[in-house]
Design a protein around this motif. Sequence first.
Motif: not given
Length: 396
Positions: A302-303, A317
């Motif tokens: 996820w970012a 990320w």
Amino acid sequence: MTVSRRDFLTSTTGLSVAAACNATSLAAQPARRKYRACVIGDSDRGDYGHNLHKVWTGRDNIEVVGLADPDPEGRAQYAQEAGAAQTYADYRKMLNELRPDLVSIGPRWTDRHQEYLMACVDVGAHGYLEKPISTDLVEADAMVAAVESNGLKWSIAHQKRMCPVVHLCKELIHEKGIIGEVVELRGRGKEDRRAGGEDLVVLGTHIFDLMLFFMGRPQWCMSSITVDGRAATSDDVAQPSEPVGPILGNEMQAMFYFKNSVPGFFSSRKNAEGYPGKWGLDIYGAKGIITIRMGRYPETAWARTRTWAPAKGGVKWEPLPGAVELQGDDPSDVMNAFAIDDLLEAIERDREPGVSLRSGRDCYEMIQAVYAAHINGGRIDLPLVERRHPLLVWAQ
């Protein structure tokens, strides 16, 4: 923390391993009822899907009593791998003589899925079916009705949905709000030699299953299907490399409309260079992105970003907080094991399985909607009123 298939199968339940690693727990305790299981396969017509002949092995409460396969060599090989006590050339004879509690239907070709499943229903068996569910929605509706009216529990082999990290993604999105309000979903097929229509059916099915898991059933679909850049017509309806129903096009763009006005996009396009690594689903939120790539196991990250370009501003990320790294010689065995644990618990607790036959039907309806929307001028409402295969109706 890593979890191997051996650790998984020798733990009290594989899903309690996920709970111990702070991932989402899907099953509180394993089913301890004793079961007799059978396997239906056909080596003459491909293989046993993603190891569906081995889904009952390694469990002390399941005895594999039979395997049916019309091919003698395949029958011997797969029966040995499955640990089957008896073998049969005729699956109906096996079902009628052994009367199993559980059956796995391995062939990935869909043209006989309804036939196999109805025979299992006739002997009162629960089970596990290779995806996609069928060749049209008429068959799928009949299969769901037969299973549910007889109080049986059947799961479909959308194994990736049952991985703890995928459930963790849902928890982080909908309960923890890690990426904020969901704005959009973007999925792509594998886009190999099957890019376009066959990719939609065989590999897009996993993407649509995840969309359903995260967002529920869509309200409508828009699509455009082309062949070498021109709009596909009924003359372009073709047969795939394997019998999974007719296909259309070597490029497609589709959009589904989910609750809260969230769009979900799917694309598959023929390209000489291919698109390695793009098979998967990206979920965009108001303050972040979660990516799920379909590798050996679902690969997630996820970012934290309010843009849709994580590299902007030095954003990187990150691993999902609480994610479990799975390990095993064959990822299919591990992912199937999660689904089978859930199926057994569904039988014991009389609830719908996490990847139920109904969810498999709803997923297949999204596939059919891509074709139906193109034929209908670009848009169509869901659920589909016409349950026959849209390409067959169109080609008449």
